[in-house]
Design an enzyme around this catalytic site. Sequence first.
Site, short mmCIF file in Angstrom:
data_model
loop_
_atom_site.label_atom_id
_atom_site.label_comp_id
_atom_site.label_asym_id
_atom_site.label_seq_id
_atom_site.Cartn_x
_atom_site.Cartn_y
_atom_site.Cartn_z
N GLY A 40 0.79 -1.24 0.00
CA GLY A 40 0.00 0.00 0.00
C GLY A 40 0.81 1.28 0.00
O GLY A 40 2.05 1.28 -0.02
N ALA A 43 2.79 2.17 3.41
CA ALA A 43 3.96 1.31 3.56
C ALA A 43 5.10 1.81 2.68
O ALA A 43 6.24 1.96 3.15
CB ALA A 43 3.59 -0.13 3.20
N LYS A 44 4.80 2.10 1.42
CA LYS A 44 5.91 2.50 0.53
C LYS A 44 6.40 3.92 0.81
O LYS A 44 7.59 4.19 0.74
CB LYS A 44 5.55 2.28 -0.94
N LYS A 184 -4.15 5.34 12.52
CA LYS A 184 -5.42 6.05 12.55
C LYS A 184 -6.06 5.92 11.17
O LYS A 184 -5.34 5.66 10.21
CB LYS A 184 -5.22 7.51 12.92
N GLU A 252 -3.28 22.17 3.77
CA GLU A 252 -2.58 21.51 2.66
C GLU A 252 -2.97 22.21 1.37
O GLU A 252 -4.14 22.60 1.21
CB GLU A 252 -2.95 20.02 2.59
N HIS A 276 -4.75 14.32 14.92
CA HIS A 276 -3.51 15.12 14.91
C HIS A 276 -3.66 16.43 15.70
O HIS A 276 -2.85 16.73 16.58
CB HIS A 276 -3.10 15.46 13.48
N LYS A 362 -8.00 20.93 3.18
CA LYS A 362 -7.29 20.45 1.98
C LYS A 362 -7.52 21.46 0.86
O LYS A 362 -8.53 22.20 0.87
CB LYS A 362 -7.87 19.10 1.55
N MET A 405 8.34 34.71 18.42
CA MET A 405 7.46 35.53 19.25
C MET A 405 7.29 36.86 18.55
O MET A 405 8.28 37.54 18.27
CB MET A 405 8.12 35.79 20.60
P1 NDP Z 1 -4.07 1.58 1.17
O1 NDP Z 1 -5.43 1.89 0.66
O2 NDP Z 1 -2.91 1.78 0.26
O3 NDP Z 1 -4.13 0.08 1.73
C1 NDP Z 1 -2.98 -0.65 2.18
C2 NDP Z 1 -3.08 -2.10 1.67
O4 NDP Z 1 -4.21 -2.71 2.28
C3 NDP Z 1 -3.32 -2.19 0.16
O5 NDP Z 1 -2.10 -2.24 -0.56
C4 NDP Z 1 -4.10 -3.47 0.04
O6 NDP Z 1 -3.17 -4.54 -0.03
C5 NDP Z 1 -4.83 -3.58 1.37
N1 NDP Z 1 -6.25 -3.15 1.21
C6 NDP Z 1 -6.73 -2.03 0.64
N2 NDP Z 1 -8.08 -1.97 0.71
C7 NDP Z 1 -8.47 -3.09 1.34
C8 NDP Z 1 -9.73 -3.62 1.72
N3 NDP Z 1 -10.87 -2.97 1.47
N4 NDP Z 1 -9.76 -4.80 2.37
C9 NDP Z 1 -8.62 -5.46 2.64
N5 NDP Z 1 -7.40 -5.00 2.30
C10 NDP Z 1 -7.31 -3.85 1.66
O7 NDP Z 1 -3.91 2.37 2.53
P2 NDP Z 1 -2.73 3.31 3.03
O8 NDP Z 1 -1.44 2.59 2.88
O9 NDP Z 1 -2.87 4.64 2.41
O10 NDP Z 1 -3.06 3.52 4.58
C11 NDP Z 1 -2.99 2.44 5.50
C12 NDP Z 1 -3.45 2.93 6.87
O11 NDP Z 1 -2.62 3.99 7.28
C13 NDP Z 1 -4.86 3.48 6.88
O12 NDP Z 1 -5.45 3.17 8.12
C14 NDP Z 1 -4.65 4.98 6.74
O13 NDP Z 1 -5.70 5.72 7.25
C15 NDP Z 1 -3.40 5.16 7.54
N6 NDP Z 1 -2.62 6.33 7.13
C16 NDP Z 1 -2.23 6.53 5.84
C17 NDP Z 1 -1.45 7.62 5.49
C18 NDP Z 1 -0.97 7.82 4.07
O14 NDP Z 1 -0.23 8.77 3.84
N7 NDP Z 1 -1.28 7.00 3.11
C19 NDP Z 1 -1.04 8.62 6.50
C20 NDP Z 1 -1.47 8.29 7.85
C21 NDP Z 1 -2.24 7.19 8.13
P3 NDP Z 1 -3.51 -5.91 -0.77
O15 NDP Z 1 -4.70 -5.69 -1.66
O16 NDP Z 1 -2.25 -6.25 -1.49
O17 NDP Z 1 -3.77 -6.82 0.37
C1 BG6 Z 2 -2.51 11.85 7.42
C2 BG6 Z 2 -3.78 12.17 6.70
O1 BG6 Z 2 -2.79 11.34 8.68
O2 BG6 Z 2 -1.74 13.04 7.57
C3 BG6 Z 2 -3.51 12.82 5.36
O3 BG6 Z 2 -4.50 10.97 6.50
C4 BG6 Z 2 -2.59 14.01 5.50
O4 BG6 Z 2 -4.73 13.24 4.76
C5 BG6 Z 2 -1.37 13.62 6.32
O5 BG6 Z 2 -2.19 14.43 4.22
C6 BG6 Z 2 -0.55 14.86 6.64
O6 BG6 Z 2 0.64 14.48 7.28
P1 BG6 Z 2 1.88 15.49 7.29
O7 BG6 Z 2 2.86 14.81 8.17
O8 BG6 Z 2 2.31 15.63 5.87
O9 BG6 Z 2 1.36 16.77 7.83
#
Ligand code: NDP
Ligand code: BG6
Length: 517
Positions: A40, A43-44, A184, A252, A276, A362, A405
Amino acid sequence: MAYGEWSIEKRAGLRNDSFSRDTEVPETGCLSIIVLGASGDLAKKKTFPALFNLYRQKFLPPTEVHIFGYARTKISDDELRNRIREYLTQGKGVSSSVHSEDVSKFLQLIKYVSGSYDTEEGFRALDKEISGHELSTNSAEGSSRRLFYLALPPSVYPSVCKMIRNCCMNSSDRGGWTRIVVEKPFGKDLDSAEQLSTHIGKLFEEPQIYRIDHYLGKELVQNLLVLRFANRFFMPLWNRDNIANVQIVFREDFGTEGRGGYFDEYGIIRDIIQNHLLQVLCLVAMEKPVSLKPEHIRDEKVKVLQSVNPIKDEEVVLGQYEGYTEDPTVPDNSNTPTFATVILRIHNERWEGVPFILKAGKALNSRKAEIRIQFKDVPGDIFKCKKQGRNEFVIRLQPLEAMYMKLTVKQPGLEMSTVQSELDLSYGQRYQGVTIPEAYERLILDTIRGDQQHFVRRDELKAAWEIFTPLLHGIDRGESKPKPYKPGSRGPTEADELLERAGYVQTHGYIWIPPTL
Ligand code: NDP
Ligand code: BG6
């Protein structure tokens, strides 16, 4: 290099490092870090790069750590490595100092296992891989450490936690542990969050659960306690007698960008404000904890949350940027706010009558996050300073970390007139050459060290949802409608009007120019 030698070297490094702390990585047992949802976005972009930075700065024991990616997507180890490679070197101050050899060595630590999130088969395969790694490092039984990072949509947390509990636990009788990190949004309202907490609480003890809020890992957020409780300056001023209002702002300059589906389900209050910004509010408003022990700090944060009055409808402005529903993953009739200003009022001796204005949006005109503390007017003002503006103390969390300040001084020159100026601590200038770590790096290191100070406790989360659930339910039922605003603007004009009604006095004609290096 033997682990003991590595450890001594690491300790030596610690003294000059910005992570410098009393706690250290426990010295025994191999460490397996498992990133669930490895295919996802989070992760990356965040998790693997943070692990890489910890690795290259020698915060992960190189001979004893192994990293596992797990997700449903069927890809090979190498395909996962190729997906994340380019993101490893994109962090602040990283690219110039990274050796490609480090990248290759780090990538070789990663193995990928594919499987579903709700059946045991994949998790048994994962457990087998982890156990194989533990055996290969000759760790004493019961001493290995397993950190499960759930970079996943919250909908799958319950089944994933159950699978980890059923299939992937290690024994902990010799200092080993199993910990889980959950992202979260944790729930969508009070009931769903409590249900999730109860479910996870039956599977893991609270000390095993790390509810991450990456704002708590930001440098200037971590500085708040030091600033407030290690400086005599602020002690007598930090209260309702002197402070007129507090703003905590997140802006943002881009929209939902490919995350429209997720965002529309949650909206700006659940995405940013309830977690946050509210966490930042706690650190600004809390009383001095008995000590720096995580439980003492979190006790004080909970008290603040429990003292917040119900939100009044007239102290909320919601907005949605024009063009938001053009995203194909967003319904045409979406009522989801992409902007909100909400005033919280803390009913206690220190803060009665001081509005805490939380604002997030946003697709606005700039990207920044800051805390702005505005002081009251000077009584008996012989210089008529009011015209110059009020004293403000601003802590800019990002970009370009700074605190300054705003104060009134004599305009240099022959005439006696006043002007607004600033005392400025800009980090880029004051701490040249120091790279400020990404929030995720610190927080992952904390999870390995077992330090829960910067993670959200269950009762804290409950109190946070209690504050926002009535407002959120009203929005979900369509009772509160967001006002349209132009992308690239300041948001709905009603938000500025609310700010004025809350007593914020804008200084006109003053512009702070960040110092150039
Ligand atoms: P993704 O939508 O990229 O999902 C992560 C992985 O979960 C996907 O690669 C997929 O892997 C699997 N997935 C996606 N949808 C579903 C589903 N409906 N059911 C089961 N598996 C699913 O999410 P993010 O990586 O963006 O975010 C992951 C978590 O981190 C969330 O809770 C998000 O709110 C939180 N988060 C994200 C941030 C961001 O910048 N992206 C910032 C802060 C928090 P596969 O299909 O290979 O199993
Ligand atoms: C994440 C939100 O928690 O924080 C995103 O899901 C938002 O929508 C991000 O863009 C902002 O994080 P930062 O560290 O760039 O302020």
